[in-house]
Design an enzyme around this catalytic site. Structure first.
Site, PDB file in Angstrom:
ATOM      1  CG  ASP A   1     -17.685 -17.965   4.009  1.00  0.00           C
ATOM      2  OD1 ASP A   1     -18.696 -18.517   3.517  1.00  0.00           O
ATOM      3  OD2 ASP A   1     -17.395 -18.074   5.216  1.00  0.00           O
TER       4      ASP A   1
ATOM      5  CG  ASP B   1     -18.462 -27.649   3.206  1.00  0.00           C
ATOM      6  OD1 ASP B   1     -17.712 -28.358   2.535  1.00  0.00           O
ATOM      7  OD2 ASP B   1     -18.663 -27.858   4.421  1.00  0.00           O
TER       8      ASP B   1
ATOM      9  CB  VAL C   1      -9.677 -23.070   4.471  1.00  0.00           C
ATOM     10  CG1 VAL C   1      -8.900 -24.078   3.637  1.00  0.00           C
ATOM     11  CG2 VAL C   1     -11.070 -22.842   3.882  1.00  0.00           C
TER      12      VAL C   1
END
Ligand code: IMP
Ligand code: MG
Length: 183
Positions: free
Chosen positions: A103, A106, A156
């Site tokens: 997804d 990071d 998010v």
């Protein structure tokens, strides 16, 4: 966005329509790059499930699906360098073309650990497709071959992504109001 969670969202970063268009493009690119090959699509649970379900249907290749789950120790908004495999793949990847579907990339802690583990199993090739990339936050030297969107450093949620296991079912991707995770 008339959704139950809309009061917790500061603003929509990526709309359902924007994401759908980009997922089609990624699928077309992957289809072209792996022409003539069979692909093992690996979903990294749970955040990737929505992206994975859409992406697989935009890939016009012979594919097999498999799932993996890992967790990094630390708070829910910050990962640590220590990664634990909670659910391993159910198939042998030796000699296979593997595409990891994630997804969001990071710090890179989670995927760099998983990549090390999986590379040891001798796949024919292994690449990463991430819906979002937050390069500003990277601590590991890791790059995805396929990136849907490069985004700024904000937390998010939606389209599979969670905060404390909530918000995954929001169709859009939104920036969470800071007061939601600081309270
Ligand atoms: P990394 O190990 O720091 O690269 O973290 C990757 C994982 O942290 C992702 O698969 C997500 O589950 C989670 N994560 C990182 N940033 C966000 C975010 O902005 N929203 C929701 N989850 C995130
Ligand atoms: Mg998560």
């Amino acid at each position: 966005m008339a959704h139950i969670h809309e009061n917790d969202i500061d603003h929509v970063l990526l709309s359902e329509e924007q994401v759908a268009k980009r997922v089609e493009e990624l699928g077309a690119q992957i289809t072209a790059d792996y022409q003539g090959e069979e692909l093992l699509l690996v979903c990294i649970l749970k955040g990737s499930v929505v992206f994975y379900a859409d992406l697989m249907r935009s890939i016009n290749l012979k594919t097999e699906l498999d799932f993996m789950s890992a967790s990094s120790y630390g708070s829910s908004a910050n990962s640590s360098g220590v990664v634990r495999i909670k659910k391993d793949l159910s198939v042998d990847i030796a000699g296979r073309h593997v595409l990891i579907v994630e997804d969001i990339l990071d710090t890179g802690n989670t995927l760099s650990c998983l990549m090390e583990v999986l590379k040891d199993r001798n796949p024919a090739s292994i690449e990463i497709c991430t819906l979002m990339d937050k390069p500003e936050r990277r601590v590991k030297d890791l790059q995805a071959k396929y990136v849907g969107f490069t985004i700024p450093d904000a937390f998010v949620v939606g389209y599979g992504l969670d905060y404390n296991e909530t918000y995954r079912n929001m169709p859009d991707i939104g920036v969470l109001k800071p007061e939601v995770y600081t309270k």
